[in-house]
Design a protein around this motif. Structure first.
Motif, mmCIF file in Angstrom:
data_model
loop_
_atom_site.group_PDB
_atom_site.id
_atom_site.type_symbol
_atom_site.label_atom_id
_atom_site.label_comp_id
_atom_site.label_asym_id
_atom_site.label_seq_id
_atom_site.Cartn_x
_atom_site.Cartn_y
_atom_site.Cartn_z
ATOM 1 N N GLU A 10 20.241 6.969 2.840
ATOM 2 C CA GLU A 10 20.422 7.151 3.929
ATOM 3 C C GLU A 10 21.169 4.780 3.323
ATOM 4 N N GLY A 11 19.971 4.329 2.583
ATOM 5 C CA GLY A 11 19.816 3.062 2.191
ATOM 6 C C GLY A 11 20.167 2.771 0.279
ATOM 7 N N ALA A 12 20.426 1.997 -0.007
ATOM 8 C CA ALA A 12 20.640 1.663 -1.647
ATOM 9 C C ALA A 12 19.116 1.443 -2.384
ATOM 10 N N LEU A 13 19.158 1.766 -3.353
ATOM 11 C CA LEU A 13 18.215 1.457 -4.243
ATOM 12 C C LEU A 13 18.472 0.328 -4.480
ATOM 13 N N ILE B 270 9.605 -1.616 5.716
ATOM 14 C CA ILE B 270 9.569 0.387 6.048
ATOM 15 C C ILE B 270 10.605 0.877 6.313
ATOM 16 N N ARG B 271 10.913 0.228 7.381
ATOM 17 C CA ARG B 271 12.243 0.932 7.853
ATOM 18 C C ARG B 271 13.224 0.843 7.051
ATOM 19 N N LYS B 272 13.691 0.101 6.250
ATOM 20 C CA LYS B 272 14.844 0.060 4.597
ATOM 21 C C LYS B 272 14.087 0.789 3.685
ATOM 22 N N ALA B 273 12.480 1.129 2.887
ATOM 23 C CA ALA B 273 12.026 1.829 2.472
ATOM 24 C C ALA B 273 12.304 3.532 3.012
ATOM 25 N N ILE B 274 11.982 3.593 3.900
ATOM 26 C CA ILE B 274 12.397 4.855 5.019
ATOM 27 C C ILE B 274 13.650 5.495 4.341
ATOM 28 N N GLN B 275 14.909 5.070 4.776
ATOM 29 C CA GLN B 275 15.899 5.036 5.134
ATOM 30 C C GLN B 275 16.748 5.054 3.352
ATOM 31 N N ASN C 18 1.341 -0.701 -0.158
ATOM 32 C CA ASN C 18 0.403 0.076 -0.108
ATOM 33 C C ASN C 18 0.974 1.173 -0.133
ATOM 34 N N PHE C 19 2.226 1.386 1.202
ATOM 35 C CA PHE C 19 3.061 2.293 0.803
ATOM 36 C C PHE C 19 3.422 2.748 -0.708
ATOM 37 N N GLY C 20 3.926 1.713 -1.175
ATOM 38 C CA GLY C 20 4.485 1.777 -2.137
ATOM 39 C C GLY C 20 3.690 2.001 -3.508
ATOM 40 N N VAL C 21 2.330 1.433 -3.047
ATOM 41 C CA VAL C 21 1.550 2.363 -4.382
ATOM 42 C C VAL C 21 1.168 4.200 -3.866
ATOM 43 N N VAL C 22 1.381 4.396 -3.201
ATOM 44 C CA VAL C 22 0.859 5.831 -2.201
ATOM 45 C C VAL C 22 2.344 6.448 -3.154
ATOM 46 N N GLU C 23 3.709 5.839 -2.994
ATOM 47 C CA GLU C 23 4.863 6.194 -3.092
ATOM 48 C C GLU C 23 4.525 6.599 -4.969
ATOM 49 N N GLY D 266 8.939 2.978 -4.287
ATOM 50 C CA GLY D 266 7.513 2.226 -4.843
ATOM 51 C C GLY D 266 7.379 0.827 -5.133
ATOM 52 N N LEU D 267 8.466 1.194 -6.433
ATOM 53 C CA LEU D 267 8.351 -0.265 -7.375
ATOM 54 C C LEU D 267 8.793 -1.252 -6.083
ATOM 55 N N TRP D 268 9.752 -1.026 -5.748
ATOM 56 C CA TRP D 268 10.472 -1.897 -4.819
ATOM 57 C C TRP D 268 9.257 -2.540 -3.308
ATOM 58 N N CYS D 269 8.743 -1.608 -3.123
ATOM 59 C CA CYS D 269 7.583 -1.753 -2.216
ATOM 60 C C CYS D 269 6.652 -2.136 -2.657
#
Length: 157
Positions: free
Chosen positions: A117-120, A107-112, A37-42, A93-96
């Motif tokens: 702060e984190g790799a794609l 969610i933590r990795k997505a926010i990073q 859901n979070f990914g779709v909103v992104e 967004g696609l990853w989520c």
């Protein structure tokens, strides 16, 4: 919801396009379906489009459309925002919203990743097709279409 049943509903609740493929199949919400859901909103925010846009490509979901653009190397169109931020928002967004729940980040990795702060992730150019199975006699459903097959060889019980 009855007490003691956990995150299970008696009927699907939600808006088509926001519901994770495995939630549609099982009717069970999970952290993975929340990440979807979070990914779709992104993707909605990055594209400026609704999950199902009534006047443009109404038969194509937003996730499928963005994955198509990703495959063509055309994630970005003319935008007034920073290209790297928009690209990152779309990729996360696609990853989520990955069809396979086991590939989705926390969610933590997505926010990073959104905060640089984190790799794609290294996502395939073509949207993967996830297969879902609940057991040896369960149906297998392709997330890329409406294909349903029975995995049991004996259909004459």
């Amino acid at each position: 919801m009855e007490h003691g049943l956990g995150p299970q509903t008696t009927a699907l609740a939600g808006t088509l396009g926001y519901m994770a493929p495995e939630y549609i199949l099982t009717g069970k919400a999970s952290k993975g379906s929340d990440v979807y859901n979070f990914g779709v909103v992104e993707l909605e925010i990055a594209c400026g489009r609704r999950v199902r846009d009534g006047h443009r490509n109404s038969d194509v979901s937003l996730v499928h459309w963005v994955w198509y653009l990703h495959g063509k190397g055309k994630l970005l169109s003319d935008t007034e925002f920073d290209d790297e931020q928009v690209k990152r928002l779309m990729m996360v967004g696609l990853w989520c919203a990955h069809p396979d729940w086991s590939i989705r980040p926390s969610i933590r990795k997505a926010i990073q990743a959104l905060k640089f702060e984190g790799a794609l992730p290294n996502l395939p150019m073509k949207m993967p097709v996830a297969m879902y199975s609940a057991g040896p006699d369960a149906c297998v459903v392709s997330s890329a279409g409406a294909t349903i097959t029975n995995s049991s060889g004996d259909l004459e019980h």
